[in-house]
Design an enzyme around this catalytic site. Structure first.
Site, PDB file in Angstrom:
ATOM      1  N   GLN A  41      32.732  13.466  -5.718  1.00 23.34           N
ATOM      2  CA  GLN A  41      31.878  12.344  -4.901  1.00 23.34           C
ATOM      3  C   GLN A  41      31.151  13.768  -3.287  1.00 23.34           C
ATOM      4  O   GLN A  41      30.191  12.923  -2.359  1.00 23.34           O
ATOM      5  CB  GLN A  41      31.969  11.686  -4.270  1.00 23.34           C
ATOM      6  CG  GLN A  41      32.694  10.528  -6.089  1.00 23.34           C
ATOM      7  CD  GLN A  41      32.392   9.137  -5.330  1.00 23.34           C
ATOM      8  OE1 GLN A  41      34.339   8.767  -5.553  1.00 23.34           O
ATOM      9  NE2 GLN A  41      31.715   8.435  -5.433  1.00 23.34           N
ATOM     10  N   HIS A  61      25.383  17.526 -15.901  1.00 25.60           N
ATOM     11  CA  HIS A  61      24.707  18.827 -15.983  1.00 25.60           C
ATOM     12  C   HIS A  61      24.086  17.993 -17.713  1.00 25.60           C
ATOM     13  O   HIS A  61      22.908  18.863 -17.913  1.00 25.60           O
ATOM     14  CB  HIS A  61      25.534  19.703 -16.306  1.00 25.60           C
ATOM     15  CG  HIS A  61      25.724  20.171 -14.723  1.00 25.60           C
ATOM     16  ND1 HIS A  61      26.896  21.035 -14.217  1.00 25.60           N
ATOM     17  CD2 HIS A  61      25.446  19.607 -13.527  1.00 25.60           C
ATOM     18  CE1 HIS A  61      26.416  21.948 -13.155  1.00 25.60           C
ATOM     19  NE2 HIS A  61      25.961  20.332 -12.659  1.00 25.60           N
ATOM     20  N   ASP A  74      26.513  18.825  -7.706  1.00 28.24           N
ATOM     21  CA  ASP A  74      26.581  20.182  -7.351  1.00 28.24           C
ATOM     22  C   ASP A  74      26.683  20.917  -6.109  1.00 28.24           C
ATOM     23  O   ASP A  74      27.455  21.131  -5.378  1.00 28.24           O
ATOM     24  CB  ASP A  74      24.947  20.668  -7.664  1.00 28.24           C
ATOM     25  CG  ASP A  74      25.148  20.944  -9.443  1.00 28.24           C
ATOM     26  OD1 ASP A  74      26.659  20.098 -10.268  1.00 28.24           O
ATOM     27  OD2 ASP A  74      24.669  21.734  -9.901  1.00 28.24           O
ATOM     28  N   ARG A  99      41.326   8.866   3.269  1.00 30.53           N
ATOM     29  CA  ARG A  99      42.426   8.654   2.359  1.00 30.53           C
ATOM     30  C   ARG A  99      40.921  10.483   1.525  1.00 30.53           C
ATOM     31  O   ARG A  99      40.045   9.521   1.150  1.00 30.53           O
ATOM     32  CB  ARG A  99      42.260   8.117   1.795  1.00 30.53           C
ATOM     33  CG  ARG A  99      42.835   8.106   0.083  1.00 30.53           C
ATOM     34  CD  ARG A  99      42.678   6.484  -0.329  1.00 30.53           C
ATOM     35  NE  ARG A  99      42.345   7.152  -2.074  1.00 30.53           N
ATOM     36  CZ  ARG A  99      41.947   6.018  -2.930  1.00 30.53           C
ATOM     37  NH1 ARG A  99      41.787   4.937  -2.785  1.00 30.53           N
ATOM     38  NH2 ARG A  99      42.212   6.221  -3.937  1.00 30.53           N
ATOM     39  N   HIS A 144      41.237  11.849  -8.817  1.00 25.95           N
ATOM     40  CA  HIS A 144      39.956  10.841  -8.709  1.00 25.95           C
ATOM     41  C   HIS A 144      39.359  11.328  -9.601  1.00 25.95           C
ATOM     42  O   HIS A 144      38.106  11.540  -8.978  1.00 25.95           O
ATOM     43  CB  HIS A 144      39.736  11.136  -6.987  1.00 25.95           C
ATOM     44  CG  HIS A 144      39.016   9.274  -6.946  1.00 25.95           C
ATOM     45  ND1 HIS A 144      39.657   8.619  -5.585  1.00 25.95           N
ATOM     46  CD2 HIS A 144      37.934   8.688  -8.066  1.00 25.95           C
ATOM     47  CE1 HIS A 144      38.496   7.725  -5.707  1.00 25.95           C
ATOM     48  NE2 HIS A 144      37.310   7.621  -6.641  1.00 25.95           N
ATOM     49  N   ASN A 188      43.155   7.734  -9.616  1.00 27.21           N
ATOM     50  CA  ASN A 188      43.218   6.617  -8.695  1.00 27.21           C
ATOM     51  C   ASN A 188      42.540   5.503  -9.660  1.00 27.21           C
ATOM     52  O   ASN A 188      41.487   6.005 -10.762  1.00 27.21           O
ATOM     53  CB  ASN A 188      41.709   6.567  -7.832  1.00 27.21           C
ATOM     54  CG  ASN A 188      40.723   5.895  -7.046  1.00 27.21           C
ATOM     55  OD1 ASN A 188      41.100   5.382  -6.427  1.00 27.21           O
ATOM     56  ND2 ASN A 188      39.169   5.918  -7.636  1.00 27.21           N
ATOM     57  N   GLU A 189      41.905   4.772  -9.461  1.00 29.74           N
ATOM     58  CA  GLU A 189      41.931   3.108 -10.815  1.00 29.74           C
ATOM     59  C   GLU A 189      42.032   4.185 -12.229  1.00 29.74           C
ATOM     60  O   GLU A 189      40.491   4.093 -13.226  1.00 29.74           O
ATOM     61  CB  GLU A 189      39.797   3.315 -10.366  1.00 29.74           C
ATOM     62  CG  GLU A 189      40.264   2.568  -8.802  1.00 29.74           C
ATOM     63  CD  GLU A 189      38.705   2.382  -8.312  1.00 29.74           C
ATOM     64  OE1 GLU A 189      38.109   1.501  -6.961  1.00 29.74           O
ATOM     65  OE2 GLU A 189      37.525   3.028  -8.805  1.00 29.74           O
ATOM     66  N   ASN A 329      42.146  -1.476  -4.203  1.00 27.95           N
ATOM     67  CA  ASN A 329      41.060  -1.981  -4.301  1.00 27.95           C
ATOM     68  C   ASN A 329      40.137  -2.891  -4.563  1.00 27.95           C
ATOM     69  O   ASN A 329      40.148  -3.273  -6.033  1.00 27.95           O
ATOM     70  CB  ASN A 329      40.163  -0.675  -5.129  1.00 27.95           C
ATOM     71  CG  ASN A 329      40.360   1.386  -5.168  1.00 27.95           C
ATOM     72  OD1 ASN A 329      40.833   1.468  -3.788  1.00 27.95           O
ATOM     73  ND2 ASN A 329      40.757   2.164  -5.176  1.00 27.95           N
ATOM     74  N   TYR A 331      36.489  -4.664  -4.259  1.00 32.88           N
ATOM     75  CA  TYR A 331      34.698  -5.106  -4.392  1.00 32.88           C
ATOM     76  C   TYR A 331      33.800  -6.858  -4.444  1.00 32.88           C
ATOM     77  O   TYR A 331      33.547  -6.716  -3.483  1.00 32.88           O
ATOM     78  CB  TYR A 331      33.749  -4.089  -5.050  1.00 32.88           C
ATOM     79  CG  TYR A 331      34.509  -3.126  -4.727  1.00 32.88           C
ATOM     80  CD1 TYR A 331      33.611  -1.913  -3.150  1.00 32.88           C
ATOM     81  CD2 TYR A 331      35.043  -1.997  -4.815  1.00 32.88           C
ATOM     82  CE1 TYR A 331      34.235  -0.336  -2.861  1.00 32.88           C
ATOM     83  CE2 TYR A 331      35.718  -0.111  -4.504  1.00 32.88           C
ATOM     84  CZ  TYR A 331      34.579  -0.280  -3.363  1.00 32.88           C
ATOM     85  OH  TYR A 331      35.298   0.671  -2.694  1.00 32.88           O
ATOM     86  N   GLU A 401      40.664   0.589  -1.347  1.00 33.83           N
ATOM     87  CA  GLU A 401      39.281   0.792  -1.150  1.00 33.83           C
ATOM     88  C   GLU A 401      38.612  -0.731  -0.873  1.00 33.83           C
ATOM     89  O   GLU A 401      39.732  -2.026  -1.345  1.00 33.83           O
ATOM     90  CB  GLU A 401      38.625   1.333  -1.857  1.00 33.83           C
ATOM     91  CG  GLU A 401      38.712   2.867  -2.381  1.00 33.83           C
ATOM     92  CD  GLU A 401      37.951   3.240  -3.799  1.00 33.83           C
ATOM     93  OE1 GLU A 401      36.558   2.711  -4.105  1.00 33.83           O
ATOM     94  OE2 GLU A 401      38.785   4.177  -4.206  1.00 33.83           O
TER      95      GLU A 401
END
Length: 526
Positions: A41, A61, A74, A99, A144, A188-189, A329, A331, A401
Site C-alpha cells: 500500500q 495490472h 506501482d 506497524r 499483508h 494480517n486478516e 482490527n 472498523y 488497526e
C-alpha cells in the site's frame, strides 16, 4: 507551504495539551500508541532491483477494472525511497510503535529462501534501525496480502504446501530482524484475503471458488500461522524475548430488533471465530456451530463430505495456543437477521452471509463513511473486545488497526478526529469497566495509501499524501489530535473552535489560540 501547515499543527497541539484530563480518561502507564501501514500500500518500487511481482501487482495490472479508480501500487507513497520521511511522520506524532509489513517478493524474489535480496534486506534493515534510533518500536507484519505471483502460479493459499513456503519465509524474516523486532504479526486478516479473493473475486488473486477455495485458504492460513509461531517460539524466543500473534479483522454483529442473540452469535463465530477458535480456545478446532452448519449445507448441496476441511487431532494441538496476544482490527458493525424465504443474500461486505443464510443491515443512527461498507458504530469496538474476553479469557488485546476513511483530501478532517475520540473512549471503557487487558491502539493509517480494490479514493491517513506530485506528506488535524493524546497519555476533548458541532460557546482561550496561530503563519509567510 508545508512548513506553515506543520507550524499550525504544532500550535494546535500545544492548545490541546493544556487540557487537564480526569483520571478515568487517562490511559494505563503501559498502554502504547502506534500507527500502521502495509508494504504493497505504500512502498511502490514494484519492480525495483530484484523484486518480483506479487499477486496484487498482477491483479491490478491485468484487471484494472476491478480497482475503483483503475490504479495500481506501482508507486503508491514511494516509501521505498521516502522511508526517512515516514520516520519523520512517526516522530512528529510521538508514536510508541510503528506497524509495517514486509513484502515477501521483495525479500525473497523467487518466493523461496534460495536467495535473499540484498536490496530488500537493506531496505527493511535501514527502516528498522531508523525507527529504533528515533526511539520508536518496530512492529512487523510478516504477511499483508502480497503473495509472490510465482507461488500463486503453484496454487497459492489453496495449495497445502503453502504452509511450508510461508514457514520458510517467516524463518528468514526472523533470522534477519528478530534481534531488533520484539512484536510480530504473522498474517494480517486471513478472512479478507481468503474470502475476499475466493468468495467475491474482489481481492487478488481474484479466483472465484466460494464453495471450496476459500475454506482451503482458511485452513492453510491457520496452519501457516501456527508453524511460523512455533518456529519463533522454538528457535528465536529464548534469545530475543519477543511476542507474536496474527491479526484478525472482526466486524461487530448484533441482532436485529425481534431477533434473538443466537443468530448474531452464529455470525460472530464465522466472522471472528473461524480464525480465533482454533488458536485461542481451550479445545481448538473450528467453531463447532460453524463446522456443523457447513457440513449440513455441504450434504444438501450433494457433496460427499464437508466443504470445510477438518483438522486432524495433531493439527488441532499444533494450532491451539499459538499466540502471545490478540491483534484486533476493528472498523464497522452490522445488524443480523435471518434471511426470509426466497430472499437473495448478498455476500458483500460479509462474505459468509450466503453460507449462514442471514441478511445484514445497519442501524439508521450509524453515520456512514464514504466507502460502501463503512458504517460508524464506536461502541461496537467495546462489544467486540468484551466478546473476545468472554470467548477466550483474559488474553492481552492489541488493537492493531482502527481508522476512518473519507474522500476529502484536505487537512481539516474533523470527522476523523471525532472517530478516534469516540473509539478511544470505548477502549477506555473496555479497560476500566470491562476489565479487558487492552495494551495498545494502532491508528490506520499513518498516511493516505493504496487501498486495494478502492485504489487511492479513500483517504485513511493521519497525513495526507499528494499523489499528483512527489508524494508530499502533510499532517492533518487528526495527526495533531492523535499526537496530543499520545503526549498527554489521556483522551482529551478537541478544542471547541475545532468541534464537529461548532459549539457557539467557544472559550476565549481556544479562539485566541487559533487567531495567534494564523497571525504567526502570516508573519512567517511575509
Amino acid at each position: 507551504m508545508k512548513y506553515y501547515v506543520v507550524l499550525l499543527s504544532v500550535l494546535i497541539e500545544r492548545t490541546w495539551s493544556t487540557n487537564d484530563a480526569p483520571q478515568q480518561l487517562k490511559f494505563p502507564p503501559w498502554f502504547k500508541f502506534g500507527a500502521a501501514t502495509a508494504a504493497h500500500q505504500i512502498e511502490g518500487a514494484w519492480n525495483v532491483s530484484d523484486k518480483t511481482p506479487s499477486v496484487w501487482d498482477v491483479f491490478s495490472h491485468e484487471k484494472p477494472s476491478r480497482i475503483g479508480d483503475g490504479s495500481n501500487g506501482d508507486v503508491a507513497c514511494d516509501s521505498y525511497h521516502l522511508w526517512r520521511e515516514d520516520i519523520e511522520m512517526v516522530t512528529h506524532l510521538g508514536l510508541h510503535f510503528y506497524r509495517f509489513s514486509i513484502s515477501w517478493p521483495r525479500l525473497l524474489p523467487s518466493g523461496f529462501p534460495d536467495r535473499i535480496s540484498s536490496a530488500g534486506r537493506r531496505y527493511y534493515s535501514e527502516l528498522i534501525d531508523g525507527l529504533l534510533a528515533a526511539g520508536v518500536e518496530p512492529v512487523v507484519t510478516v504477511y499483508h496480502w502480497d503473495l509472490p505471483q510465482s507461488l500463486q502460479d503453484l496454487g497459492g493459499w489453496t495449495n497445502p504446501l503453502v504452509v511450508d513456503w510461508f514457514a520458510d519465509y517467516a524463518r528468514v524474516v526472523f533470522s534477519l530482524f528478530a534481534d531488533r523486532v520484539k512484536t510480530w504479526i504473522t498474517i494480517n486478516e486471513p478472512l479478507v484475503f481468503c474470502d475476499g479473493a475466493y468468495t467475491m473475486g474482489v481481492y487478488a488473486p481474484g479466483v472465484l471458488s466460494p464453495d471450496i477455495g476459500k475454506y482451503l485458504c482458511n485452513r492453510h492460513a491457520l496452519l501457516a500461522h501456527a508453524k511460523a509461531w512455533r518456529i519463533y517460539d522454538q528457535e528465536f524466543r529464548d534469545r530475543y524475548r519477543g511476542k507474536i500473534s496474527l491479526a484478525n479483522t472482526i466486524t461487530w454483529y448484533e441482532p436485529a430488533d425481534g431477533e434473538t442473540d443466537d443468530v448474531a452469535e452464529i455470525v460472530r463465530q464465522y466472522g471472528g471465530g473461524i480464525f480465533s477458535h482454533p488458536i485461542f480456545s481451550k479445545k481448538g478446532g473450528w467453531p463447532p456451530v460453524i463446522a456443523k452448519m457447513i457440513a449440513e449445507n455441504s450434504r444438501r448441496q450433494g457433496y460427499p463430505k464437508s466443504r470445510l476441511p477438518p483438522f486432524t487431532e495433531k493439527e488441532i494441538k499444533f494450532i491451539r495456543g499459538t499466540y502471545d496476544f490478540y491483534a484486533l482490527n476493528y472498523y464497522t458493525s452490522r445488524v443480523v437477521r435471518r434471511a426470509r424465504p426466497g430472499e437473495t443474500i448478498d455476500a458483500w461486505p460479509f462474505f459468509g452471509a450466503p453460507e449462514l443464510n442471514v441478511s445484514l443491515t445497519v442501524r439508521p443512527e450509524w453515520k456512514k463513511a464514504p466507502p460502501s461498507w463503512f458504517y460508524i458504530n464506536p461502541v461496537g469496538i467495546r462489544h467486540q473486545i468484551r466478546w473476545l474476553k468472554e470467548q477466550y479469557g483474559d488474553v492481552e488485546v492489541l488493537i492493531a488497526e482502527n481508522g476512518y476513511a473519507s474522500h476529502d483530501p484536505t487537512a481539516h478532517d474533523m470527522d476523523r478526529v471525532q472517530f478516534y475520540k469516540d473509539h478511544l473512549e470505548q477502549v477506555l471503557l473496555s479497560i476500566y469497566e470491562d476489565g479487558v487487558n487492552v495494551t495498545g491502539f494502532t491508528a490506520w493509517s499513518l498516511m493516505d495509501n493504496y487501498e486495494w480494490m478502492d485504489g487511492y479514493v479513500p483517504k485513511f491517513g493521519l497525513f495526507a499524501v499528494d499523489f499528483n506530485d512527489q508524494r508530499t506528506r502533510s499532517p492533518r488535524t487528526s495527526a495533531s489530535y492523535y499526537a496530543a493524546i499520545i503526549r498527554e497519555h489521556a483522551l482529551i476533548e478537541p478544542p471547541e473552535y475545532l468541534s464537529v458541532t461548532q459549539n457557539a460557546t467557544n472559550t476565549n482561550t481556544s479562539y485566541n489560540s487559533l487567531i495567534l496561530s494564523f497571525v504567526l503563519i502570516v508573519y512567517f509567510i511575509k
